[in-house]
Design a protein around this motif. Structure first.
Motif, mmCIF file in Angstrom:
data_model
loop_
_atom_site.group_PDB
_atom_site.id
_atom_site.type_symbol
_atom_site.label_atom_id
_atom_site.label_comp_id
_atom_site.label_asym_id
_atom_site.label_seq_id
_atom_site.Cartn_x
_atom_site.Cartn_y
_atom_site.Cartn_z
ATOM 1 N N PHE A 11 0.847 -1.192 0.000
ATOM 2 C CA PHE A 11 0.000 0.000 0.000
ATOM 3 C C PHE A 11 0.881 1.240 0.000
ATOM 4 C CE2 PHE A 11 -2.857 -3.125 1.815
ATOM 5 C CZ PHE A 11 -4.119 -2.762 1.362
ATOM 6 N N ASP A 12 0.487 2.246 -0.768
ATOM 7 C CA ASP A 12 1.018 3.582 -0.608
ATOM 8 C C ASP A 12 0.427 4.163 0.681
ATOM 9 O OD1 ASP A 12 2.245 6.099 -1.423
ATOM 10 O OD2 ASP A 12 0.204 6.752 -1.884
ATOM 11 N N LEU A 13 0.969 5.296 1.142
ATOM 12 C CA LEU A 13 0.481 5.893 2.383
ATOM 13 C C LEU A 13 -0.383 7.126 2.132
ATOM 14 C CD1 LEU A 13 0.585 5.742 5.524
ATOM 15 C CD2 LEU A 13 2.511 7.346 5.401
ATOM 16 N N GLU A 95 -6.719 -5.124 7.274
ATOM 17 C CA GLU A 95 -7.187 -6.303 8.001
ATOM 18 C C GLU A 95 -7.692 -7.388 7.053
ATOM 19 O OE1 GLU A 95 -10.017 -4.497 10.565
ATOM 20 O OE2 GLU A 95 -8.482 -3.604 11.880
ATOM 21 N N ALA A 96 -8.245 -6.987 5.906
ATOM 22 C CA ALA A 96 -8.740 -7.977 4.943
ATOM 23 C C ALA A 96 -7.598 -8.812 4.386
ATOM 24 C CB ALA A 96 -9.484 -7.274 3.810
ATOM 25 N N VAL A 97 -6.461 -8.164 4.116
ATOM 26 C CA VAL A 97 -5.292 -8.918 3.642
ATOM 27 C C VAL A 97 -4.828 -9.890 4.715
ATOM 28 C CG1 VAL A 97 -2.914 -8.758 2.832
ATOM 29 C CG2 VAL A 97 -4.570 -7.012 2.142
ATOM 30 N N GLN A 98 -4.714 -9.401 5.928
ATOM 31 C CA GLN A 98 -4.204 -10.231 7.010
ATOM 32 C C GLN A 98 -5.175 -11.339 7.389
ATOM 33 O OE1 GLN A 98 -3.399 -6.930 9.637
ATOM 34 N NE2 GLN A 98 -1.260 -6.771 8.984
ATOM 35 N N ARG A 103 0.232 -10.775 3.978
ATOM 36 C CA ARG A 103 1.150 -9.819 4.589
ATOM 37 C C ARG A 103 0.940 -8.460 3.936
ATOM 38 N NH1 ARG A 103 7.360 -11.402 3.833
ATOM 39 N NH2 ARG A 103 6.597 -11.481 1.695
ATOM 40 N N VAL A 104 0.998 -7.404 4.749
ATOM 41 C CA VAL A 104 0.817 -6.036 4.262
ATOM 42 C C VAL A 104 2.127 -5.281 4.425
ATOM 43 C CG1 VAL A 104 -0.309 -3.816 4.705
ATOM 44 C CG2 VAL A 104 -1.645 -5.940 4.764
ATOM 45 N N ASP A 127 2.708 -5.215 8.227
ATOM 46 C CA ASP A 127 3.786 -6.121 8.603
ATOM 47 C C ASP A 127 5.163 -5.526 8.354
ATOM 48 O OD1 ASP A 127 2.218 -8.749 9.234
ATOM 49 O OD2 ASP A 127 1.353 -7.983 7.381
ATOM 50 N N ALA A 128 5.240 -4.523 7.492
ATOM 51 C CA ALA A 128 6.503 -3.849 7.222
ATOM 52 C C ALA A 128 6.209 -2.467 6.660
ATOM 53 C CB ALA A 128 7.358 -4.650 6.235
ATOM 54 N N VAL A 129 7.134 -1.541 6.881
ATOM 55 C CA VAL A 129 7.028 -0.179 6.349
ATOM 56 C C VAL A 129 8.364 0.169 5.699
ATOM 57 C CG1 VAL A 129 6.597 2.253 6.853
ATOM 58 C CG2 VAL A 129 5.426 0.473 8.197
ATOM 59 N N VAL A 130 8.302 0.647 4.467
ATOM 60 C CA VAL A 130 9.506 1.067 3.749
ATOM 61 C C VAL A 130 9.268 2.474 3.228
ATOM 62 C CG1 VAL A 130 11.147 0.544 1.914
ATOM 63 C CG2 VAL A 130 9.924 -1.326 3.050
ATOM 64 N N GLY A 131 10.149 3.401 3.593
ATOM 65 C CA GLY A 131 9.990 4.784 3.179
ATOM 66 C C GLY A 131 11.031 5.237 2.180
#
Length: 209
Positions: A11-13, A95-98, A103-104, A127-131
């Motif tokens: 997902f984008d933020l 939550e739908a993915v999980q 994994r999100v 589950d992870a954040v990459v910026g």
């Protein structure tokens, strides 16, 4: 389950998971007051998506942009986190993915620590954040995590998904209208994230079939 078979959705933020416009307006106004340089905060939030430095270049001499960007990121938490709400359906989309055992990952151009502050404040638990990644540069993180789908609101997100070989799912909730997203090559355009859980169920069924 290997990373190639685990359902992984990126997902984008900004303007995908969160409506960061109120917070970014407040941060730009604070920056403007501190530096004495006018920044049209309304114009700035109409261009959300690309890296901060691109926006600052409209208002500051190029030589000043790196230092001003650092200062903006420093003052950002005090001004931008609390005013920025979740987009409709954002928590439910994660939550739908999980709920499907997936994994999100959040992959964003935003300064990663500030991205995490937004997610923590709103109770979103990827589950992870990459910026610090924009457009095609997002592909590296998407490939690293084996993302099959990337959800975003900007043509840059479409380019990132396509560069990663991921399905580009988009929502016209940011600066790019539906026709621009389709012209950029989006595979799916939803009205907003409230439609994602139903789409995801169908995607998961066809994927496992």
């Amino acid at each position: 389950m290997s990373s190639s078979t685990l359902l992984t959705v990126g997902f984008d933020l900004d303007m995908t998971l969160i409506d960061s416009r109120p917070g970014i307006k407040a941060a730009f106004r604070a920056l403007s007051a501190e530096t004495g340089t006018f920044v049209d905060a309304d114009a700035a939030v109409g261009r959300l998506g690309p890296p901060l430095e691109q926006e600052l270049a409209y208002w500051f001499p190029q030589a000043e942009v790196p230092d001003v960007a650092d200062r903006y990121r420093e003052i950002y938490p005090a001004h931008a986190i609390a005013p920025s709400p979740a987009m409709p359906g954002a928590r439910e989309a994660i939550e739908a993915v999980q709920a499907l055992g997936g994994r999100v990952i959040v992959v964003t151009a935003k300064h990663e620590p500030n991205a995490r502050l937004h997610l923590d404040h709103l109770g979103m638990k990827p589950d992870a954040v990459v910026g610090w990644l924009w457009a095609e540069a997002k592909a590296g993180a998407l490939r690293e995590y084996g993302a099959q789908v990337y959800v975003g609101d900007h043509v840059g997100d479409v380019r990132g998904a396509r560069a990663a070989g991921a399905l580009s799912v988009t929502v016209p909730t940011g600066p790019c209208p539906e026709h621009e997203l389709r012209e950029a090559g989006a595979d799916v355009v939803l009205g907003d994230l409230t439609e994602l859980p139903r789409w995801l169920e169908e995607y998961a069924r066809t994927r496992t079939a």
